[in-house]
Design a protein around this motif. Structure first.
Motif, PDB file in Angstrom:
ATOM      1  N   UNK A  93       0.825  -1.203   0.000  1.00  0.00           N
ATOM      2  CA  UNK A  93       0.000   0.000   0.000  1.00  0.00           C
ATOM      3  C   UNK A  93       0.859   1.252   0.000  1.00  0.00           C
ATOM      4  N   UNK A  94       1.935   1.209   0.769  1.00  0.00           N
ATOM      5  CA  UNK A  94       2.834   2.353   0.827  1.00  0.00           C
ATOM      6  C   UNK A  94       3.490   2.647  -0.502  1.00  0.00           C
ATOM      7  N   UNK A  95       3.889   1.582  -1.220  1.00  0.00           N
ATOM      8  CA  UNK A  95       4.529   1.800  -2.521  1.00  0.00           C
ATOM      9  C   UNK A  95       3.545   2.334  -3.547  1.00  0.00           C
ATOM     10  N   UNK A  96       2.323   1.857  -3.514  1.00  0.00           N
ATOM     11  CA  UNK A  96       1.298   2.396  -4.423  1.00  0.00           C
ATOM     12  C   UNK A  96       1.057   3.877  -4.130  1.00  0.00           C
ATOM     13  N   UNK A  97       1.141   4.244  -2.854  1.00  0.00           N
ATOM     14  CA  UNK A  97       0.910   5.642  -2.467  1.00  0.00           C
ATOM     15  C   UNK A  97       1.966   6.580  -3.029  1.00  0.00           C
ATOM     16  N   UNK A  98       3.033   6.030  -3.587  1.00  0.00           N
ATOM     17  CA  UNK A  98       4.033   6.875  -4.243  1.00  0.00           C
ATOM     18  C   UNK A  98       3.447   7.592  -5.451  1.00  0.00           C
ATOM     19  N   UNK A  99       2.272   7.141  -5.900  1.00  0.00           N
ATOM     20  CA  UNK A  99       1.619   7.805  -7.022  1.00  0.00           C
ATOM     21  C   UNK A  99       0.828   9.033  -6.621  1.00  0.00           C
ATOM     22  N   UNK A 100       0.818   9.397  -5.341  1.00  0.00           N
ATOM     23  CA  UNK A 100       0.070  10.569  -4.879  1.00  0.00           C
ATOM     24  C   UNK A 100       0.496  11.854  -5.603  1.00  0.00           C
ATOM     25  N   UNK A 101       1.811  12.103  -5.798  1.00  0.00           N
ATOM     26  CA  UNK A 101       2.189  13.329  -6.514  1.00  0.00           C
ATOM     27  C   UNK A 101       1.595  13.420  -7.914  1.00  0.00           C
ATOM     28  N   UNK A 102       1.332  12.279  -8.530  1.00  0.00           N
ATOM     29  CA  UNK A 102       0.717  12.290  -9.857  1.00  0.00           C
ATOM     30  C   UNK A 102      -0.718  12.798  -9.749  1.00  0.00           C
ATOM     31  N   UNK A 103      -1.417  12.370  -8.697  1.00  0.00           N
ATOM     32  CA  UNK A 103      -2.777  12.867  -8.478  1.00  0.00           C
ATOM     33  C   UNK A 103      -2.757  14.374  -8.231  1.00  0.00           C
ATOM     34  N   UNK A 104      -1.757  14.838  -7.467  1.00  0.00           N
ATOM     35  CA  UNK A 104      -1.618  16.275  -7.226  1.00  0.00           C
ATOM     36  C   UNK A 104      -1.384  17.002  -8.548  1.00  0.00           C
ATOM     37  N   UNK A 105      -0.525  16.423  -9.377  1.00  0.00           N
ATOM     38  CA  UNK A 105      -0.214  17.017 -10.681  1.00  0.00           C
ATOM     39  C   UNK A 105      -1.457  17.106 -11.556  1.00  0.00           C
ATOM     40  N   UNK A 106      -2.255  16.051 -11.577  1.00  0.00           N
ATOM     41  CA  UNK A 106      -3.430  16.009 -12.443  1.00  0.00           C
ATOM     42  C   UNK A 106      -4.462  17.071 -12.075  1.00  0.00           C
ATOM     43  N   UNK A 107      -4.605  17.333 -10.777  1.00  0.00           N
ATOM     44  CA  UNK A 107      -5.637  18.267 -10.346  1.00  0.00           C
ATOM     45  C   UNK A 107      -5.140  19.700 -10.185  1.00  0.00           C
ATOM     46  N   UNK A 108      -3.828  19.902 -10.263  1.00  0.00           N
ATOM     47  CA  UNK A 108      -3.287  21.261 -10.133  1.00  0.00           C
ATOM     48  C   UNK A 108      -3.807  22.200 -11.226  1.00  0.00           C
ATOM     49  N   UNK A 109      -3.761  21.819 -12.526  1.00  0.00           N
ATOM     50  CA  UNK A 109      -4.279  22.751 -13.545  1.00  0.00           C
ATOM     51  C   UNK A 109      -5.793  22.923 -13.479  1.00  0.00           C
ATOM     52  N   UNK A 165      -4.360  19.789  -3.182  1.00  0.00           N
ATOM     53  CA  UNK A 165      -4.528  20.944  -4.062  1.00  0.00           C
ATOM     54  C   UNK A 165      -5.593  21.894  -3.507  1.00  0.00           C
ATOM     55  N   UNK A 166      -6.693  21.339  -3.000  1.00  0.00           N
ATOM     56  CA  UNK A 166      -7.721  22.179  -2.382  1.00  0.00           C
ATOM     57  C   UNK A 166      -7.175  22.884  -1.139  1.00  0.00           C
ATOM     58  N   UNK A 167      -6.327  22.180  -0.387  1.00  0.00           N
ATOM     59  CA  UNK A 167      -5.730  22.774   0.796  1.00  0.00           C
ATOM     60  C   UNK A 167      -4.869  23.975   0.451  1.00  0.00           C
ATOM     61  N   UNK A 168      -4.143  23.879  -0.648  1.00  0.00           N
ATOM     62  CA  UNK A 168      -3.342  25.008  -1.108  1.00  0.00           C
ATOM     63  C   UNK A 168      -4.234  26.182  -1.508  1.00  0.00           C
ATOM     64  N   UNK A 169      -5.330  25.880  -2.182  1.00  0.00           N
ATOM     65  CA  UNK A 169      -6.244  26.941  -2.629  1.00  0.00           C
ATOM     66  C   UNK A 169      -6.937  27.620  -1.449  1.00  0.00           C
ATOM     67  N   UNK A 170      -7.491  26.822  -0.539  1.00  0.00           N
ATOM     68  CA  UNK A 170      -8.205  27.387   0.602  1.00  0.00           C
ATOM     69  C   UNK A 170      -7.254  27.962   1.649  1.00  0.00           C
ATOM     70  N   UNK A 171      -5.994  27.499   1.635  1.00  0.00           N
ATOM     71  CA  UNK A 171      -5.016  27.971   2.606  1.00  0.00           C
ATOM     72  C   UNK A 171      -4.636  29.426   2.434  1.00  0.00           C
ATOM     73  N   UNK A 172      -5.031  30.022   1.320  1.00  0.00           N
ATOM     74  CA  UNK A 172      -4.745  31.446   1.100  1.00  0.00           C
ATOM     75  C   UNK A 172      -5.555  32.329   2.034  1.00  0.00           C
ATOM     76  N   UNK A 173      -6.692  31.824   2.501  1.00  0.00           N
ATOM     77  CA  UNK A 173      -7.567  32.623   3.362  1.00  0.00           C
ATOM     78  C   UNK A 173      -7.867  31.935   4.696  1.00  0.00           C
TER      79      UNK A 173
END
Length: 284
Positions: A93-109, A165-173
């Motif tokens: 499970x931990x090794x699969x979780x290495x794909x988390x940055x890809x999910x972050x990348x996909x939703x950033x734009x 990604x939502x945390x970064x967006x909402x973290x501005x306020x």
């Protein structure tokens, strides 16, 4: 900047322990009940921290943000993780979780409207190949490895990517403590609702070790790790924070081998390495 990096590393260590406790708790509690108990305790602790800092929690005026964060980051991510850990090892499970940055990348734009470079998409493709190799390696070495459990962990990675990604967006306020507390309350509510009609008393089998595991996931792996991660993301930014999540599979594999006596196939290690390499490339 150094303080932010240190907080991100501490968060990954604490989350690595969460995967180990998830394996211990798999036969003790249903996943949604475990998540409810975990975050109910955490919510109380977070309320205490808010009171100590003389802060007010705008549960109703900011309910849309808190509900969204609570659903993806507290309810979906944690419940899917515990579901997956019922049928696959903590190391896998931990090794699969290495794909988390890809999910972050996909939703950033999509969410932050930030442009993603071609190099990042190349890294994403490489990381996906690594996950496929990892899963095939586990099935080759362990015939009863669960494809359902693997899919549940992949979906949890997607949920965490959206939360970051939502945390970064909402973290501005909103400060990290308020954001984590609000998300915890709504996440607990969603988890509790999911228990209706799905949890029975004969599904609960608590032991002293199980109680200790619940205590850990309710404090260090919840309040401590989430505050550390959210604060670190706010200091260094979502893009720079993304590579540090790759330390999570490293800690999880180490803890799994040392504490759970788990074994990992050579092909799975290779797949995990390719996944991490792709994720780092995607995050540069």
């Amino acid at each position: 900047m150094k303080r932010g990096i240190m907080l991100l590393v501490v968060a990954t260590i604490l989350w690595g322990g969460n995967y180990i406790c998830g394996r211990y708790l798999a036969p003790a509690l249903p996943s949604n009940l475990l998540n409810t108990v975990r975050w109910a305790i955490s919510s109380l602790l977070l309320f205490g921290l808010l009171s100590m800092n003389h802060k007010r929690l705008p549960l109703f005026s900011q309910w849309k943000k808190f509900a969204l964060l609570g659903f993806v980051g507290i309810f979906a991510f944690s419940t899917l993780t515990y579901l997956g850990l019922r049928s696959i090892s903590a190391a896998q499970a931990g090794m699969i979780s290495a794909g988390i940055p890809i999910a972050i990348l996909l939703f950033t734009p999509l969410i932050l409207k930030e442009r993603v470079k071609a190099k990042a998409w190349t890294g994403a493709f490489l990381s996906i190949i690594g996950v496929v190799i990892l899963i095939r390696g586990e099935h080759a070495a362990n015939g009863h490895s669960s494809i359902v459990g693997e899919i549940e962990i992949v979906l949890s990675c997607i949920a965490w990517g959206i939360y970051t990604v939502l945390g970064k967006r909402f973290g501005k306020t909103m400060d990290p403590l308020t954001m984590t507390a609000g998300a915890a309350v709504y996440g607990t509510l969603f988890s509790a609702l999911s228990c209706i009609g799905t949890v029975r008393l004969n599904m609960i089998h608590m032991t002293p070790l199980a109680w200790l595991s619940v205590l850990y996931v309710s404090t260090f792996a919840s309040v401590g790790a989430y505050l550390a991660w959210n604060t670190g993301v706010k200091i260094v930014g979502a893009g720079r924070a993304a590579p540090y999540i790759n330390l999570l599979p490293v800690w999880t594999v180490i803890f799994g081998i040392l504490l759970l006596r788990e074994t990992v196939s050579i092909l799975s290690v290779g797949g995990g390495a390719v996944t991490i390499l792709g994720a780092v490339l995607a995050s540069l």
